[in-house]
Design a protein around this motif. Structure first.
Motif, PDB file in Angstrom:
ATOM      1  N   ALA A  66       0.840  -1.204   0.000  1.00 44.72           N
ATOM      2  CA  ALA A  66       0.000   0.000   0.000  1.00 44.72           C
ATOM      3  C   ALA A  66       0.871   1.249   0.000  1.00 44.72           C
ATOM      4  CB  ALA A  66      -0.900   0.004   1.241  1.00 44.72           C
ATOM      5  N   SER A  67       0.441   2.284  -0.707  1.00 45.89           N
ATOM      6  CA  SER A  67       1.015   3.613  -0.514  1.00 45.89           C
ATOM      7  C   SER A  67       0.371   4.157   0.751  1.00 45.89           C
ATOM      8  CB  SER A  67       0.663   4.527  -1.685  1.00 45.89           C
ATOM      9  OG  SER A  67       1.228   4.018  -2.868  1.00 45.89           O
ATOM     10  N   VAL A  68       1.165   4.782   1.613  1.00 44.03           N
ATOM     11  CA  VAL A  68       0.615   5.163   2.920  1.00 44.03           C
ATOM     12  C   VAL A  68       0.716   6.663   3.167  1.00 44.03           C
ATOM     13  CG1 VAL A  68       0.880   2.930   4.057  1.00 44.03           C
ATOM     14  CG2 VAL A  68       2.832   4.487   4.017  1.00 44.03           C
ATOM     15  N   ALA A  69      -0.370   7.239   3.675  1.00 41.72           N
ATOM     16  CA  ALA A  69      -0.385   8.633   4.117  1.00 41.72           C
ATOM     17  C   ALA A  69      -0.233   8.623   5.630  1.00 41.72           C
ATOM     18  CB  ALA A  69      -1.693   9.297   3.708  1.00 41.72           C
ATOM     19  N   LEU A  70       0.796   9.318   6.116  1.00 37.74           N
ATOM     20  CA  LEU A  70       1.151   9.282   7.533  1.00 37.74           C
ATOM     21  C   LEU A  70       0.640  10.554   8.206  1.00 37.74           C
ATOM     22  CD1 LEU A  70       4.876   8.203   6.936  1.00 37.74           C
ATOM     23  CD2 LEU A  70       2.866   6.700   7.226  1.00 37.74           C
ATOM     24  N   VAL A  71      -0.348  10.418   9.066  1.00 30.79           N
ATOM     25  CA  VAL A  71      -0.980  11.588   9.694  1.00 30.79           C
ATOM     26  C   VAL A  71      -0.644  11.644  11.179  1.00 30.79           C
ATOM     27  CG1 VAL A  71      -3.195  12.704  10.208  1.00 30.79           C
ATOM     28  CG2 VAL A  71      -2.860  11.547   8.011  1.00 30.79           C
ATOM     29  N   GLY A  72      -0.333  12.850  11.645  1.00 30.21           N
ATOM     30  CA  GLY A  72      -0.033  13.073  13.060  1.00 30.21           C
ATOM     31  C   GLY A  72       0.471  14.494  13.206  1.00 30.21           C
ATOM     32  N   ARG A  73       0.776  14.892  14.442  1.00 34.25           N
ATOM     33  CA  ARG A  73       1.238  16.279  14.633  1.00 34.25           C
ATOM     34  C   ARG A  73       2.755  16.388  14.577  1.00 34.25           C
ATOM     35  NH1 ARG A  73      -1.616  16.874  20.204  1.00 34.25           N
ATOM     36  NH2 ARG A  73      -0.592  14.831  20.202  1.00 34.25           N
ATOM     37  N   ARG A  74       3.486  15.318  14.956  1.00 32.94           N
ATOM     38  CA  ARG A  74       4.957  15.410  15.005  1.00 32.94           C
ATOM     39  C   ARG A  74       5.556  15.113  13.628  1.00 32.94           C
ATOM     40  NH1 ARG A  74       5.712  11.547  20.055  1.00 32.94           N
ATOM     41  NH2 ARG A  74       3.911  10.624  19.014  1.00 32.94           N
ATOM     42  N   LYS A  75       5.751  16.214  12.904  1.00 35.03           N
ATOM     43  CA  LYS A  75       6.160  16.123  11.500  1.00 35.03           C
ATOM     44  C   LYS A  75       7.502  15.405  11.325  1.00 35.03           C
ATOM     45  CE  LYS A  75       6.641  19.263   7.608  1.00 35.03           C
ATOM     46  NZ  LYS A  75       6.689  20.645   7.179  1.00 35.03           N
ATOM     47  N   ASP A  76       8.474  15.671  12.251  1.00 32.44           N
ATOM     48  CA  ASP A  76       9.796  15.053  12.094  1.00 32.44           C
ATOM     49  C   ASP A  76       9.721  13.533  12.224  1.00 32.44           C
ATOM     50  OD1 ASP A  76       9.017  15.725  14.635  1.00 32.44           O
ATOM     51  OD2 ASP A  76      11.047  16.033  15.410  1.00 32.44           O
ATOM     52  N   ARG A  77       8.890  13.063  13.158  1.00 32.30           N
ATOM     53  CA  ARG A  77       8.714  11.602  13.307  1.00 32.30           C
ATOM     54  C   ARG A  77       8.102  11.000  12.041  1.00 32.30           C
ATOM     55  NH1 ARG A  77       7.759   8.763  18.450  1.00 32.30           N
ATOM     56  NH2 ARG A  77       8.482  10.108  20.102  1.00 32.30           N
ATOM     57  N   LEU A  78       7.123  11.710  11.501  1.00 33.55           N
ATOM     58  CA  LEU A  78       6.468  11.209  10.280  1.00 33.55           C
ATOM     59  C   LEU A  78       7.470  11.175   9.125  1.00 33.55           C
ATOM     60  CD1 LEU A  78       3.062  13.152  10.477  1.00 33.55           C
ATOM     61  CD2 LEU A  78       3.515  10.806  11.193  1.00 33.55           C
ATOM     62  N   ALA A  79       8.309  12.217   9.063  1.00 38.48           N
ATOM     63  CA  ALA A  79       9.306  12.281   7.981  1.00 38.48           C
ATOM     64  C   ALA A  79      10.301  11.133   8.113  1.00 38.48           C
ATOM     65  CB  ALA A  79      10.015  13.627   8.005  1.00 38.48           C
ATOM     66  N   ASP A  80      10.720  10.807   9.341  1.00 41.82           N
ATOM     67  CA  ASP A  80      11.648   9.684   9.551  1.00 41.82           C
ATOM     68  C   ASP A  80      11.020   8.373   9.067  1.00 41.82           C
ATOM     69  OD1 ASP A  80      13.430  11.416  10.676  1.00 41.82           O
ATOM     70  OD2 ASP A  80      13.059  10.810  12.758  1.00 41.82           O
TER      71      ASP A  80
END
Ligand code: NDP
Length: 253
Positions: free
Chosen positions: A32-46
């Motif tokens: 699956a292509s995944v969309a990562l949602v949350g408030r901590r942008k740096d964690r999502l980017a990692d």
């Protein structure tokens, strides 16, 4: 290995840690292509970098889902940039424990805003896209998986409002399941027992010590255990709907 979610898109709320993080990786491994949602942008980017390096496709979508507009925008951005939406995992959550008498009612509102309103806002925005995906190839079925809790089955002292939100998740999920079943949008609830994540760390030290004392030295679930359960649900054939899955640590009584 056959990648069973090839060609599909999943949005996972609360992908920056714990169960959401493990689930996003697992669904990406399934193609699956995944969309990562949350408030901590740096964690999502990692996490996005990890997924991309492993050959997957990930989109970072920073958003606070307690804002209805932001939740809707997160869904729209996912569809604009990844092309569709087949799987919504409503995982973001907050657990603030303590006796109800004398509690700070702002803590109650924060839990209701994330665990219930955020889940409902995101679902509201996602349903039209899920209905479209369910009518199309490659799978002709779409999924909403809501992360409830054992605390949505059994109410415990010290967690009255957390339990109320998770019982609410169960009620919302079952009603929605009935509304969407004929259009092949499946609605499931995963109800974990104790999982070793950051969830408890939002509580004062004394409450965390009480939790430690309550669970003793049992071997808790890992986030991957819940990601495995979730992966099982969304990879069933079109005619099979796993409406509810309660997953306990073996030793949790
Ligand atoms: P974590 O604290 O690790 O994860 C919670 C996630 O929710 C974080 O990624 C956080 O991201 C996200 N989140 C919180 N508030 C918001 C918000 N306003 N907008 C967007 N995202 C938000 O805990 P878990 O992985 O354990 O929790 C995941 C789910 O599992 C929750 O619904 C929890 O209730 C449920 N659960 C957990 C159990 C456990 O024992 N751990 C047991 C049963 C159920 P960020 O801070 O970056 O916004």
């Amino acid at each position: 290995m056959t990648r069973r979610l090839e060609g599909t898109v999943a949005l996972i709320t609360g992908a920056s840690s714990g169960i959401g993080h493990a689930t996003a990786s697992e669904l990406a491994r399934e193609g699956a292509s995944v969309a990562l949602v949350g408030r901590r942008k740096d964690r999502l980017a990692d996490l996005a970098a990890e997924i991309t390096n492993a050959g997957g496709r990930a989109l970072v979508v920073p958003a606070d889902i307690t804002d209805a507009h932001a939740a809707a925008e997160a869904v729209e951005r996912t569809v604009e940039e990844l092309g569709r939406l087949d799987t919504l995992v409503n995982n973001a959550g907050l657990m603030l424990l303590g006796p109800a008498p004398g509690a700070d009612v702002n803590d109650w509102r924060r839990m209701i805003d994330v665990n219930l309103m955020g889940l409902m806002y995101t679902t509201h925005a996602a349903v039209p896209h899920l209905l479209r995906a369910a009518a199309e190839q490659p799978r002709q079925v779409a999924d909403i998986v809501n992360i409830g809790s054992l605390a949505g089955r059994i109410a415990f002292g010290m967690s009255a409002v957390y339990c109320a939100t998770k019982f609410g998740v169960g009620a919302f999920s079952e009603a929605l399941r009935q509304e969407l079943a004929r259009q092949h949008v499946r609605v499931s609830v995963v109800e974990p027992g104790s999982v070793d994540t950051e969830l408890r760390t939002h509580n004062p030290a004394a409450v965390q010590q009480q939790l430690d004392a309550h669970f003793g030295d049992i071997e808790r679930l890992q986030s991957q255990d819940i990601a495995d359960a979730l992966s099982y649900i969304v990879t069933r054939p079109r005619h099979v709907a796993i409406a509810e899955l309660l997953v306990r640590p073996t030793e949790q009584v």
